[in-house]
Write a protein that holds these residues in place. Sequence first.
Motif, PDB file in Angstrom:
ATOM      1  N   ASP A  42      39.212  23.938  38.703  1.00 14.30           N
ATOM      2  CA  ASP A  42      38.046  24.698  39.155  1.00 14.30           C
ATOM      3  C   ASP A  42      36.753  24.034  38.690  1.00 14.30           C
ATOM      4  OD1 ASP A  42      40.387  26.377  39.263  1.00 14.30           O
ATOM      5  OD2 ASP A  42      39.073  28.087  39.609  1.00 14.30           O
TER       6      ASP A  42
ATOM      7  N   THR B 203      34.499  26.011  45.269  1.00 16.47           N
ATOM      8  CA  THR B 203      35.485  26.365  44.246  1.00 16.47           C
ATOM      9  C   THR B 203      36.341  27.537  44.708  1.00 16.47           C
ATOM     10  OG1 THR B 203      33.922  25.625  42.554  1.00 16.47           O
ATOM     11  CG2 THR B 203      35.790  26.932  41.808  1.00 16.47           C
TER      12      THR B 203
ATOM     13  N   VAL C 178      40.390  28.289  44.581  1.00 12.16           N
ATOM     14  CA  VAL C 178      40.933  29.501  43.961  1.00 12.16           C
ATOM     15  C   VAL C 178      41.892  30.210  44.917  1.00 12.16           C
ATOM     16  CG1 VAL C 178      40.348  31.782  43.039  1.00 12.16           C
ATOM     17  CG2 VAL C 178      38.977  29.786  42.406  1.00 12.16           C
TER      18      VAL C 178
ATOM     19  N   ASN D 297      45.096  28.238  44.900  1.00 13.19           N
ATOM     20  CA  ASN D 297      45.871  28.381  43.665  1.00 13.19           C
ATOM     21  C   ASN D 297      46.399  29.796  43.458  1.00 13.19           C
ATOM     22  OD1 ASN D 297      45.399  25.702  43.165  1.00 13.19           O
ATOM     23  ND2 ASN D 297      43.835  26.033  41.616  1.00 13.19           N
TER      24      ASN D 297
ATOM     25  N   THR E 164      47.494  25.715  36.586  1.00 12.04           N
ATOM     26  CA  THR E 164      46.156  25.868  37.133  1.00 12.04           C
ATOM     27  C   THR E 164      45.471  27.034  36.430  1.00 12.04           C
ATOM     28  OG1 THR E 164      46.902  27.420  38.842  1.00 12.04           O
ATOM     29  CG2 THR E 164      46.981  25.068  39.392  1.00 12.04           C
TER      30      THR E 164
ATOM     31  N   THR F 246      42.476  36.270  38.805  1.00 10.71           N
ATOM     32  CA  THR F 246      42.150  35.251  39.804  1.00 10.71           C
ATOM     33  C   THR F 246      41.505  35.893  41.026  1.00 10.71           C
ATOM     34  OG1 THR F 246      43.974  33.850  39.051  1.00 10.71           O
ATOM     35  CG2 THR F 246      43.098  33.401  41.243  1.00 10.71           C
TER      36      THR F 246
ATOM     37  N   TRP G 249      38.016  36.532  40.030  1.00 11.78           N
ATOM     38  CA  TRP G 249      37.302  35.262  39.970  1.00 11.78           C
ATOM     39  C   TRP G 249      36.905  34.800  41.368  1.00 11.78           C
ATOM     40  CZ3 TRP G 249      34.114  32.243  38.030  1.00 11.78           C
ATOM     41  CH2 TRP G 249      34.173  30.843  38.037  1.00 11.78           C
ATOM     42  N   TYR G 250      37.796  34.995  42.335  1.00 10.89           N
ATOM     43  CA  TYR G 250      37.474  34.663  43.730  1.00 10.89           C
ATOM     44  C   TYR G 250      36.269  35.480  44.205  1.00 10.89           C
ATOM     45  CZ  TYR G 250      37.976  34.200  48.803  1.00 10.89           C
ATOM     46  OH  TYR G 250      37.722  33.971  50.132  1.00 10.89           O
TER      47      TYR G 250
END
Length: 309
Positions: A161, A200, A204, A207, A221, A231, A234-235
């Motif tokens: 990332d 990024t 994401v 992953n 990852t 995750t 985070w996205y």
Amino acid sequence: MRAATSTRRAPAPSGAPTPRWRVWLLAARPATLPAAAAPVLVGGAAGARDADFRPGVFAATLVAALLIQIGTNLANDVADYERGADGASRLGPPRVTQAGLASPAQVRLAALATLAAAAALGLYLATVGGWPILLIGALALVSAVTYTGGPWPFGYHGLGDLFVFVFFGVVAVTGTYYLQTDRVSGLAFAASVPVAMTVTAILVANNLRDIPTDRAAGKRTLAVIMGAPLTRAWYAVLTLGAFAAVGAAVALGPLPRWCLVALATAPLAVALVRAVASGAEGQALNEVLKRTARLHLALGVALAVGLLL
């Protein structure tokens, strides 16, 4: 560790072997190319705003960026196969090495040839931008190979990332701007942040889909380290944060107010965040991945337009 022993071709729907041009088109992964194109568009537009536009330099920068992306894709294709990350349980689009469409040696040679072509263009760009461009180009080429290859592939240690944010976002935009203006400015850096966030987000989404298979293969990852719930959050931070970054940069002054036209693409981001937050997984995330790449390109084009107005 696995090694392919044949170069068998998967049958086409008609039963005939897959044409070679189609094999290499698949290996290049054209759906990922917006990741390389959008930063150059934004950096070029920012440079044209602040200096006389250099069309030949811009064209060379764009082609070099696309070649680095393709070379990275090819290097990842063979490295992930040999490390066991791409197996029969793969959920993403087919990889040519894993599918037996090309041997590891063939894919590795194609990766090296593509990166060599990018290096040749990089040498020309270094005559324009000097040692900073030479350094950036060298780091980009090394990173393309060591992302999933080499003795310590940083993509397998939670650094993917950060790599994508820096190289395919901040460095790609500001480097393109530098080649147009011979300097770096607050405008270029401010324009690079939303681009870095959405590019990024593409990684994401990829992953997030691959958490089960990456975990089984020992590929750590950031998504594997954080787990699926974080995750997904985070996205959302990256995807929606890109628009907050545009608004903040306009409010604080580095970006012109016309860049607010980029907010017109926000509904695409909201729909994607809803899909990811609702629990999309497996094959459903392939569509999210494609749409995130389209969002990234749409945001980049909108920012470029705003910078030119």
